[in-house]
Design an enzyme around this catalytic site. Structure first.
Site, mmCIF file in Angstrom:
data_model
loop_
_atom_site.group_PDB
_atom_site.id
_atom_site.type_symbol
_atom_site.label_atom_id
_atom_site.label_comp_id
_atom_site.label_asym_id
_atom_site.label_seq_id
_atom_site.Cartn_x
_atom_site.Cartn_y
_atom_site.Cartn_z
ATOM 1 N N HIS A 14 52.191 18.402 51.731
ATOM 2 C CA HIS A 14 51.765 17.140 50.958
ATOM 3 C C HIS A 14 52.939 16.001 51.293
ATOM 4 O O HIS A 14 53.691 16.716 50.242
ATOM 5 C CB HIS A 14 51.427 16.847 50.652
ATOM 6 C CG HIS A 14 49.737 15.315 49.473
ATOM 7 N ND1 HIS A 14 51.121 14.547 49.130
ATOM 8 C CD2 HIS A 14 49.154 14.628 50.163
ATOM 9 C CE1 HIS A 14 50.351 13.504 48.786
ATOM 10 N NE2 HIS A 14 49.276 13.740 49.948
ATOM 11 N N ASP A 54 43.013 17.586 53.837
ATOM 12 C CA ASP A 54 42.003 17.808 55.107
ATOM 13 C C ASP A 54 42.273 18.384 55.956
ATOM 14 O O ASP A 54 41.608 19.500 56.968
ATOM 15 C CB ASP A 54 43.824 16.762 56.180
ATOM 16 C CG ASP A 54 43.821 15.271 56.206
ATOM 17 O OD1 ASP A 54 43.255 14.908 55.970
ATOM 18 O OD2 ASP A 54 44.865 14.947 56.246
#
Length: 457
Positions: free
Chosen positions: A335, A394
């Site tokens: 991320h 996700d």
């Protein structure tokens, strides 16, 4: 032309079109060294990957580092909605009630509602969620799209024509429009999916209207299922997923798009349509589907899910661009802000485990856990990274949606159904603060040329 969706060219014209493509590629290529020479913040990020500060917000805070002795130190990620820690919010709602609507109220108005305020807010939302039969027939059911995100865009833009005051960007009017879109988007997405499946694959076509006594999560499940049934855990897990996707700072691509388009002074429907277009991209909202596809490929190549050496070998091939889609990416891992952990992934993982037990898919959940654990070390070793790598939201969301029986075509639309709460809050914040039109600079690095008449070129 015959086919409206594709320009038909004969053999000679097709060659000429190929030449135009080549001109386009050559004309568009910029010397990459110039980005360094002029210190261009590509992707609005500096050399260390940190986002360039372009605005201020009170809506949410994304924390991936702590500062100690003037140095940034990785930490477990934290996400705050209007100052409240999302982990604490979700924990407080557990075994109590569905809370996406309450979180939407918090994002829009900056405070948690009283019981009476929440009831009034939910009544307003349900009163605005209805779609006329004419709209369903003339807009949603005509020319159904294989990508439901495009259907969402078309429907949102068309709602402009049904609004008696669409261009009024005063706060009261934009709030009304925002609440209408928050209420209507679940129906639009589900009906668009049902239309697509019916007209393209001759599936049974059924339309189930929302129940005003049910939450958004409950209504989504009862609308997509022919029998309309669901368990309490299923609805609670989807409710948590909606909360986690509702907002994530002003810098993510779709929310920044929302700010940019809002700053131009345009209408709500155009702004939300632009944000949906951004979210559609596989680098943004479509990432969870890539995770699911990656795991499908992994299952084909790794028959023994409890052999971590076999899993590690497959993941190394992915990193070496020798497996899956050749991108070299283990989707769902890493991320831009979070380091040690993504709080959304931590929360969703807990609920994914609960749901896997109800669905009898504990073995597959353990496979996800193994891939998450093994990938951390492999990615850091491969790229010689010192910044920790964590699973992002996700990684588990696609698995959760598949266990809920949600069609893949609705994965990203459900993200939009959730994120429109955050988009609406940011649009209102931009309007309340009367910001300038957002206009970053691009430096011209071409050459000036002298015009020649067409016969002399």
């Amino acid at each position: 032309m015959g086919n409206e969706s594709m320009m038909k060219l004969d053999k000679d014209l097709n060659k000429k079109f190929d030449a135009l493509v080549e001109y386009c590629m050559l004309s568009g290529a910029i010397n990459l060294d110039l980005y360094t020479e002029y210190d261009v913040k590509r992707g609005l990020r500096d050399a260390n990957g940190k986002g360039v500060l372009t605005g201020l917000t009170e809506i949410s805070d994304v924390v991936g580092y702590k500062t100690q002795d003037g140095r940034k130190v990785p930490c477990d990620g934290e996400l705050y909605f209007q100052g409240y820690n999302v982990m604490e919010l979700v924990d407080s709602f557990e075994n109590r009630r569905y809370a996406f609507e309450e979180i939407t109220y918090l994002l829009l108005f900056g405070k948690l509602p009283t019981k009476e305020q929440l009831q009034d807010f939910e009544n307003i939302l349900t009163s605005l969620q209805e779609l006329s039969g004419e709209f369903v027939r003339d807009v949603i059911m005509k020319a159904p799209s294989a990508n439901i995100m495009n259907a969402l865009q078309k429907s949102v833009l068309t709602l402009y024509s049904y609004d008696e005051n669409p261009d009024d960007i005063s706060v009261p009017n934009v709030l009304r429009q925002s609440l209408q879109l928050i209420g209507k988007l679940p129906m639009i997405a589900v009906y668009a999916y049902q239309s697509y499946r019916h007209f393209k694959f001759d599936d049974d076509f059924f339309i189930r209207t929302p129940d005003k006594n049910l939450s958004t999560a409950e209504n989504i499940l009862q609308m997509i299922r022919q029998d309309g049934k669901f368990t309490e855990l299923e609805a609670r897990v989807l409710d948590v997923a909606l909360i986690l996707h509702a907002e994530h700072g002003g810098g993510n691509n779709s929310t920044f798009t929302n700010h940019v388009v809002t700053s131009s002074g345009t209408d709500t429907y155009s702004t939300v349509s632009a944000a949906i277009a951004s979210l559609k991209g596989p680098r943004h909202g479509g990432a969870n589907l890539k995770v699911l596809q990656m795991f499908d490929d992994l299952k084909e190549h790794c028959k023994c899910w409890d052999r971590e050496d076999e899993i590690a070998g497959y993941l190394e091939k992915i990193l070496n661009r020798e497996a899956f889609d050749g991108s070299g990416l283990i989707y769902g891992m890493g991320h831009a802000v979070y380091t040690d952990s993504d709080p959304r992934a931590v929360i969703l993982k807990k609920y994914a485990e609960k749901l896997s037990q109800e669905k009898g898919q504990e073995e597959e959940f353990r496979l996800y856990e193994a891939v998450e654990r093994i990938s951390r070390d492999l990615i850091m070793k491969k790229h010689r990274r010192f910044k920790p790598v964590c699973a992002n939201v996700d990684f588990y969301s696609g698995f959760v949606y598949s266990m809920l029986g949600i069609p893949k075509e609705l994965f990203t639309p459900i993200f939009a159904i959730s994120r429109i709460s955050g988009w609406s809050a940011h649009r209102l914040e931009e309007l309340v603060n009367k910001g300038k039109i957002i206009r970053p600079a691009y430096k011209y690095v071409g050459t000036h040329k002298e015009f020649k008449e067409i016969g002399d070129r």
